[in-house]
Write an enzyme that holds these catalytic residues in place. Structure first.
Site, PDB file in Angstrom:
ATOM      1  N   ARG A 188      40.046  40.553  37.264  1.00  0.00           N
ATOM      2  CA  ARG A 188      39.201  40.532  36.191  1.00  0.00           C
ATOM      3  C   ARG A 188      39.736  40.074  34.848  1.00  0.00           C
ATOM      4  O   ARG A 188      39.460  39.218  33.939  1.00  0.00           O
ATOM      5  CB  ARG A 188      38.486  41.729  35.714  1.00  0.00           C
ATOM      6  CG  ARG A 188      37.138  42.000  36.927  1.00  0.00           C
ATOM      7  CD  ARG A 188      36.407  43.313  36.652  1.00  0.00           C
ATOM      8  NE  ARG A 188      37.278  44.531  36.145  1.00  0.00           N
ATOM      9  CZ  ARG A 188      36.559  45.189  35.275  1.00  0.00           C
ATOM     10  NH1 ARG A 188      35.985  44.712  34.455  1.00  0.00           N
ATOM     11  NH2 ARG A 188      37.481  46.226  35.024  1.00  0.00           N
ATOM     12  N   ASN A 243      33.542  43.415  38.494  1.00  0.00           N
ATOM     13  CA  ASN A 243      33.586  43.949  40.243  1.00  0.00           C
ATOM     14  C   ASN A 243      32.234  44.036  40.776  1.00  0.00           C
ATOM     15  O   ASN A 243      31.574  44.840  39.856  1.00  0.00           O
ATOM     16  CB  ASN A 243      34.689  44.986  40.271  1.00  0.00           C
ATOM     17  CG  ASN A 243      36.010  44.561  39.762  1.00  0.00           C
ATOM     18  OD1 ASN A 243      36.532  43.511  40.026  1.00  0.00           O
ATOM     19  ND2 ASN A 243      36.782  45.752  39.525  1.00  0.00           N
TER      20      ASN A 243
END
Length: 91
Positions: free
Chosen positions: A19, A37
């Site tokens: 990320r 996520n």
């Protein structure tokens, strides 16, 4: 021409800074959107920007950061909306 893509990335993509690396790469490419996520172990992202730049981002997503092991990527091309002013990490 600006476009938007919705992306789902699978493999070893959580716990490997996917990320944060995605956010860094998107900012470097001047893209807007978000990344998060998912509970099933995938990473989901939306990117908005120029088509050629988004294609570079998708190439990067197919590999990811150093410790990631991408096994699949689903790309959904969408109509540009211009909803974002920055690139965000979402939870």
């Amino acid at each position: 021409m600006n476009i938007r893509v919705h992306v789902f990335i699978s493999g070893k993509v959580q716990g490997v800074f996917f990320r944060s690396s995605t956010k860094d790469m998107a900012k470097n490419l001047d893209l807007f959107g978000w990344v998060r996520n998912l509970a099933d172990g995938r990473v989901e992202a939306v990117f908005e920007g120029k088509k050629d730049t988004i294609e570079k981002m998708l190439e990067w997503c197919r590999v990811g950061p150093e410790y990631a092991r991408v096994t699949g990527i689903e790309v959904i091309w969408e109509e540009f909306k211009g909803d974002f002013k920055e690139f965000l990490l979402r939870r």
